[in-house]
Design a protein around this motif. Structure first.
Motif, short mmCIF file in Angstrom:
data_model
loop_
_atom_site.label_atom_id
_atom_site.label_comp_id
_atom_site.label_asym_id
_atom_site.label_seq_id
_atom_site.Cartn_x
_atom_site.Cartn_y
_atom_site.Cartn_z
N PRO A 603 2.70 40.05 15.56
CA PRO A 603 2.66 41.50 15.82
C PRO A 603 3.39 42.27 14.74
O PRO A 603 4.43 41.81 14.23
N ALA A 606 7.40 47.57 14.70
CA ALA A 606 7.18 48.93 15.20
C ALA A 606 8.50 49.65 15.39
O ALA A 606 9.51 49.03 15.77
N ASN A 611 4.31 52.61 20.09
CA ASN A 611 3.83 51.37 19.49
C ASN A 611 4.56 50.16 20.06
O ASN A 611 3.98 49.10 20.29
N LEU A 615 2.70 47.07 22.19
CA LEU A 615 2.93 45.68 21.81
C LEU A 615 3.44 44.88 23.00
O LEU A 615 3.01 43.75 23.25
N GLU A 699 2.29 52.62 10.30
CA GLU A 699 2.73 51.73 11.39
C GLU A 699 1.74 51.74 12.55
O GLU A 699 1.34 50.70 13.07
N VAL A 703 -0.38 48.68 14.13
CA VAL A 703 -0.21 48.24 15.52
C VAL A 703 -1.52 48.34 16.28
O VAL A 703 -1.93 47.41 16.98
#
Length: 908
Positions: A603, A606, A611, A615, A699, A703
């Motif tokens: 992953p 973040a 975000n 996740l 970002e 994500v």
């Protein structure tokens, strides 16, 4: 590739299936990986895909695709069953259209016709399985009449015979007079028919009176061998041991004592015809009659034949059984032996393919000692060596195997595995794997082969190991036996599943599969069993044409709840087609906003709370899905991924990140009341907001792309076509999705504080939206929001999320102060109270009146339904569906009343 505006499954499905099969994606070379094996219940070679097949195959494909994504050496054995009686019937019908019969052709020429039919028409169902997306190993497709499989069947027969577990015996069988063969219980359909109950008076041989019996089949009295009475029935104690002289034949038969006779039923005396009734056969054996002595009054076509004692009148010989019935009743009436006749509904057995009444018939057949073979199969389930899901089926397994009867394995057909037995002129039998071997055993006497073939279930019982190369010690056999899971309908638990367990344990010394999963039946939307006569059958191919294979597959998975039948409603399929469209549009949105496939399995890092939240939700979804699939909870698995995709990703995450992805930051702030920055200090303004925003966008795109990739992988076993299409549309990939890696549930991606903040935001927006909707606030109206009793944590969240909250809840301002006026909608989230002033926005008096009236009406209806449900007469006598509907309506009205009362309370 630009994603099309419209999701059209048809073209996608045909293209991707052909690609997968041509690239050997269904069986990638993974010799060093952990094996995973499943065998398809082989459909009849004559078959077409029905909705039961669709369920069975979908459940298997989910497990196989999941195992493949886990990197396992996944083998899904596919093939068809030769389906002896069904195939012979199809081919006989074909040659009949040419004016021929199989007898005229002869065995060899007829079998040539069968093989030709198989080459031309036997692949229908395998083509249809491809339409469903079944990722089977087609390169090694099996057929139960393949040479290597025939070798396995012969080996099993010979070994069972030499071990004393297979023998020839004279017993009653289910006989189909149309096909002139024994058939299994599975091929018998019991139907209610209008019949009669004939009461007969049989005279005692000593002339002292008569004894009354009753029967639904008076013609069988031509082969009666005894009258049975219960030993405790004092009415007949003095008659036990005496004889009766039968009308028509004059045969003398004894009166015997047997518990089978029920003193409370009829006269308490029953006629015993051991050659034509399964219960009577057992009574006859207990009375000392050997099967060879039991009288048989019918031939293979169910016409009257002369019995061994020659006492049947010549006029009856050669007469069809039903014509003979009328003839016998007439003769009984003339003899004064017919006491009365009653109308009665009778449970009558019919051949499921021939449609004729099945006859219990005494004949010589080959039998397997199923009792001995059943022992290890019983113990395997008792000890947990074989896991049965759901466990409720264990009791049925035990009950059947503990009471199992000898298994008749011979059939009087031409199509099938011919029994490996040869006879010399004296009738001596030689069991061997080849004619040469049998000839040696016979000492070069002339021999002829048994014309019968083996029951189809005998060969299919070897499927878990015969398809892997047994009796040869192949590497495939060593690696993939035992299989991991068998998925089967519960309706073939005895006929196939138990017999596989018996044969696998006996010949392999090990269970055939680790887990036996038994699913229910697919019924119509009202819970009725599907049948052509009812007109409520569902064509899975028609549903695929209309909604796509992915939608049908997902429907079947989502509705498969362990141990329950599926009530299939086409609206559910339509709903999951909408789900596929929702995912399609989400991917289009992502692509339009610069979001593509992820470059990493890990992953992304973040910093933004939204975000971090998505996740964490992705990781939780992976965890939940892993547990559900391991427990074979298909419904839970499907619902887990469904709600994550629809609710959390599409409805919330994509909505929450729109401001981040937009070219310019949204304006807005918290006004009035105390300044939020004083309560919860916010970050100081960035010296370079454009660069900061660009970093947030990078970002967020990373994500979003990573999460979307995880969605496609997680959803692939359920919806393989759309996920493969979107996988390639979002990025240039090194491999197809079918060969991707199942995601790991990385707990490091979970940030509890960020998750709690976004979950708080979602709850607040939901509450505000619900209040606006219930109170009929115009959608375009922007309202101020007053907040009282807010903690420092809530104030900080309001400061950080004010732009998003204002946009999603349509607010013009947010003030950290209590609303002192009246006529405001109020909602409570955690410790804080949020007020929306409505004076001048809606007609408060009219709205109060509407809510009060609606709440009162809903409560009144709920009370009426409660009274109805509290009435035992209704609950006990009404149809179950009517009671269920009343309960659903009561729950709905109660909830509606509560919701309206809550809305009224919000107005203060």
């Amino acid at each position: 590739m630009t994603i099309d505006k419209t999701f059209d499954p048809a073209g996608i499905e045909a293209r991707w299936y052909a690609h997968w099969e041509s690239t050997s994606a269904f069986r990638p070379a993974r010799d060093e990986a952990e094996p995973f094996t499943i065998v398809i219940p082989p459909p009849n070679v004559t078959g077409s895909l029905h909705i039961g097949h669709a369920l069975d195959v979908t459940l298997q494909d989910i497990l196989v695709r999941h195992a493949r994504l886990q990197g396992k050496d996944a083998l899904w054995v596919v093939g068809t069953d030769h389906a002896g009686i069904a195939t012979q019937m199809v081919v006989e019908r074909t040659i009949a259209s040419q004016g021929l019969t199989r007898q005229e052709l002869g065995r060899e020429a007829f079998l040539d016709h069968v093989w030709e039919w198989k080459r031309q028409s036997g692949g229908t169902i395998t083509r249809q399985l491809r339409r469903l997306g079944a990722s089977c190993d087609w390169s090694n497709e099996q057929f139960t009449m393949d040479p290597h499989f025939s070798k396995a069947v012969t080996r099993v027969f010979v070994q069972l015979y030499r071990q004393g577990l297979l023998y020839r015996d004279k017993r009653l069988v289910n006989w189909d007079p149309h096909f002139r063969t024994a058939i299994s219980d599975l091929e018998v359909e019991t139907k209610e028919t209008n019949g009669k109950f004939w009461h007969l008076a049989y005279p005692l041989a000593d002339g002292t009176g008569t004894i009354s019996v009753a029967t639904t089949r008076p013609e069988t009295m031509l082969a009666d061998m005894a009258i049975a009475v219960n030993p405790s029935d004092e009415r007949y104690t003095a008659l036990i041991g005496k004889q009766v002289r039968l009308p028509i034949t004059g045969r003398l038969i004894p009166i015997i004592a047997d518990e089978h006779a029920d003193p409370e039923l009829g006269s308490g005396a029953v006629k015993i015809t051991p050659g034509h009734d399964f219960n009577d056969f057992e009574v006859g054996k207990r009375a000392g009659f050997r099967p060879a002595e039991m009288l048989n009054m019918l031939d293979a076509e169910a016409k009257v034949t002369q019995t061994a004692d020659g006492l049947i009148p010549a006029d009856l010989v050669g007469v069809d059984r039903f014509e003979a019935r009328a003839f016998v009743v007439k003769l009984l009436e003339e003899a004064g032996a017919l006491e009365k006749v009653e109308d009665r509904v009778i449970q009558t057995p019919y051949g499921d393919r021939s449609g004729v009444v099945i006859e219990p018939w005494l004949t010589d057949q080959w039998y397997v000692d199923a009792k001995t073979l059943a022992g290890p199969a019983l113990e395997a389930v008792r000890s947990g060596d074989i896991r049965v899901v759901p466990e409720t089926w264990k009791k049925t397994w035990y009950n059947w195997l503990e009471n199992i009867q000898p298994w008749c394995v011979s059939r009087q057909l031409w199509w099938g595995h011919q029994i490996p037995v040869w006879y010399d002129p004296d009738g001596n039998a030689y069991v061997a794997e080849s004619e040469d071997e049998a000839q040696q055993q016979a000492g070069n006497k002339p021999i002829r082969r048994d014309e019968d073939v083996l029951d189809t279930w005998f060969s299919s019982a070897l499927w878990p190991f015969g398809t892997l190369g047994w009796p040869d010690e192949s590497e495939t056999l060593k690696r993939h036996y035992p299989n991991d899971v068998l998925i089967s309908g519960f309706d073939i638990l005895f006929f196939w599943d138990a017999r596989m367990a018996m044969q696998g344990l006996h010949f392999m010394g090990e269970k055939p599969w680790k887990t036996l999963y038994l699913h229910g039946l697919v019924r119509d939307q009202h819970g009725q069993k599907m049948s052509k006569s009812k007109g409520n059958t569902v064509d899975p191919l028609g549903l695929i044409d209309k909604y796509g294979a992915d939608a049908l597959r997902f429907t079947l998975a989502a509705m498969e709840s362990q141990g329950r039948d599926i009530k299939l409603d086409e609206k559910r399929v339509e709903g999951y087609r909408n789900f596929a469209t929702k995912l399609w549009n989400a991917a289009r949105f992502a692509q339009a906003n610069g979001i593509g496939g992820s470059a990493t399995l890990e992953p992304p890092v973040a910093t933004l709370a939204v975000n971090k939240w998505i996740l964490a939700e992705t990781v939780k979804t992976i965890q939940a899905l892993d547990l559900a699939i391991a427990d074979l909870r298909y419904d839970e698995s499907a619902n887990t991924i469904y709600h994550f995709v629809w609710d959390q990703f599409c409805d919330w995450y994509l909505e929450l990140i729109k401001p981040v992805l937009s070219p310019l930051p949204l304006a807005g702030g918290v006004g009035g009341g105390p300044d939020i920055s004083e309560i919860s200090p916010a970050d100081s303004p960035s010296p370079n907001p454009s660069r900061e925003r660009e970093g947030d966008q990078v970002e967020t795109r990373a994500v979003a792309g990573w999460v979307l990739d995880q969605i496609l992988v997680l959803l692939h076993p359920f919806m393989p076509f759309i996920t493969e299409e979107l996988w390639h549309a979002l990025a240039d990939r090194e491999h197809d999705l079918i060969l991707a890696s199942w995601p790991m549930a990385d707990a490091r991606a979970i940030d509890p504080a960020a998750s709690a903040e976004i979950e708080w935001l979602i709850r607040l927006v939901q509450e505000v939206r619900a209040a606006r909707s219930e109170l009929n606030v115009p959608p375009g109206a922007k309202l101020p929001l007053f907040v009282s009793d807010a903690s420092a944590e809530t104030a900080g969240r309001l400061d950080r999320q004010q732009a998003t909250l204002s946009r999603l809840a349509r607010l013009e301002s947010i003030q950290l102060s209590a609303f002192t006026g009246t006529g405001a909608a109020q909602v409570v989230v955690d410790e804080a109270t949020f007020a929306l002033p409505l004076e001048g926005v809606i007609d408060l008096a009219a709205e109060r009146a509407r809510l009060a009236k609606g709440a009162e009406a809903a409560a009144k209806e709920a009370a009426s339904l409660a009274g109805r449900l509290g009435n035992p007469a209704f609950v006990e006598k009404a149809k179950p569906e009517a009671v269920a509907k009343a309960r659903e309506d009561h729950a709905a009205k109660s909830a509606e009343a509560e919701r309206l009362r809550a809305a009224l309370a919000r107005l203060g």
